[in-house]
Design a protein around this motif. Sequence first.
Motif, PDB file in Angstrom:
ATOM      1  N   UNK A   1      29.856 -14.241  39.292  1.00 31.30           N
ATOM      2  CA  UNK A   1      30.811 -15.541  38.888  1.00 31.30           C
ATOM      3  C   UNK A   1      30.792 -16.587  40.047  1.00 31.30           C
ATOM      4  N   UNK A   2      30.797 -15.891  41.376  1.00 30.62           N
ATOM      5  CA  UNK A   2      30.987 -16.776  42.514  1.00 30.62           C
ATOM      6  C   UNK A   2      29.643 -17.647  42.715  1.00 30.62           C
ATOM      7  N   UNK A   3      28.408 -17.176  42.353  1.00 33.19           N
ATOM      8  CA  UNK A   3      27.128 -17.545  42.661  1.00 33.19           C
ATOM      9  C   UNK A   3      26.817 -18.512  41.481  1.00 33.19           C
ATOM     10  N   UNK A   4      27.291 -17.982  40.267  1.00 32.36           N
ATOM     11  CA  UNK A   4      26.609 -18.835  39.103  1.00 32.36           C
ATOM     12  C   UNK A   4      27.684 -19.448  38.384  1.00 32.36           C
TER      13      UNK A   4
ATOM     14  N   UNK B   1      27.634 -19.591  51.538  1.00 28.58           N
ATOM     15  CA  UNK B   1      27.498 -21.075  51.223  1.00 28.58           C
ATOM     16  C   UNK B   1      27.398 -21.349  49.872  1.00 28.58           C
ATOM     17  N   UNK B   2      26.605 -20.830  49.205  1.00 27.79           N
ATOM     18  CA  UNK B   2      26.295 -21.218  47.828  1.00 27.79           C
ATOM     19  C   UNK B   2      27.506 -21.077  46.873  1.00 27.79           C
TER      20      UNK B   2
ATOM     21  N   UNK C   1      27.400 -25.277  46.346  1.00 27.80           N
ATOM     22  CA  UNK C   1      26.101 -25.049  45.995  1.00 27.80           C
ATOM     23  C   UNK C   1      25.194 -26.225  46.515  1.00 27.80           C
ATOM     24  N   UNK C   2      25.724 -27.389  46.210  1.00 29.45           N
ATOM     25  CA  UNK C   2      24.774 -28.628  46.574  1.00 29.45           C
ATOM     26  C   UNK C   2      24.678 -28.877  48.133  1.00 29.45           C
ATOM     27  N   UNK C   3      25.744 -28.534  48.962  1.00 29.44           N
ATOM     28  CA  UNK C   3      25.655 -28.653  50.244  1.00 29.44           C
ATOM     29  C   UNK C   3      24.748 -27.687  50.780  1.00 29.44           C
TER      30      UNK C   3
ATOM     31  N   UNK D   1      19.147 -23.636  51.690  1.00 25.42           N
ATOM     32  CA  UNK D   1      19.182 -22.436  51.105  1.00 25.42           C
ATOM     33  C   UNK D   1      18.943 -22.417  49.908  1.00 25.42           C
ATOM     34  N   UNK D   2      18.247 -21.453  49.285  1.00 23.37           N
ATOM     35  CA  UNK D   2      17.352 -21.570  48.025  1.00 23.37           C
ATOM     36  C   UNK D   2      18.759 -20.990  47.263  1.00 23.37           C
TER      37      UNK D   2
END
Length: 301
Positions: free
Chosen positions: A29-32, A168-169, A173-175, A181-182
Amino acid sequence: MTQFLSALSVGLGSGAIYALVAIGFVMIFKATGVISFAQPAFLMSGAIIVSFLAPVMGFYVGAILGVIAIGVIALLVERAAIRPMVGKAVFIVAIITVGLDIVIRTVAGMFLGTQPRSVGDPWGTDVSVIGGVIVQHRHVAAFVTAAVIVVALLLFFRYSSVGLAMRAVASDQEAAMAQGVSASAIFALSWAMAGALAALAGIFAATGGPIGNTLWLVALIALPAIVIGGFDSIGGAIIGGLTIGIAQAMVSTYHNQWFDGSGVMPELTTNLGPLMPWIIMLVVLLVRPHGLFGTKEVERV
């Protein structure tokens, strides 16, 4: 007091299993921004894979290989089914994970066969009695393993470059992408780690008895844990998992004394233990809709 401590040991063991699954939910959830309903399938599949590997390679080697296998499968699922849906509505992606869960569980269930299968754990239903307190070895193993995993994850997120990239993502995510960062790699890694955690939880949930077709329901009990703790809080997932595990054990242990034995509502014969995660979740939602440790969303008008 001995009855209380015995129930507490059961609650901590069960809560540790719920916490492992809940952490996986939170990581994805945090990532996507999506809740992956495929976690129950990974949990059940992990236990089934180990039931085939353990008789050949031993429980510990089989468990490690089973966890890695589910991690790889989760990564492939993300690449094949979730990655093409990037940019689509979160609701659509969540529905896809429901379909994935059903498909994976159905395929995994075919391997159970008609004969009882077990993960071959060395604990079984062994217990130790310490000062009158009954402690099941499988609960101790689950709690200690979960504690080690949690500490390892905290160190990973704090000190490793990959862990920092995942943070960071999750934060922006954009930053993160602007810093090189991929995001796609982080998405895949989040799914892999979440799948591995679910498999580990499934192994411990299956200890002490045969693997049943309802084993995957353990993962659904972890859903209230992330609601209680907060969808974006790993610490909240841990506390939420332990909370519902202990609450379940306590109510299941004392239900008859509180109601039937005390003469208060003697008609309440159904044990409320299995309902406690959902009752606690509803109470928390009424007080703090974003969870005890979740980030409160701010809407600008």
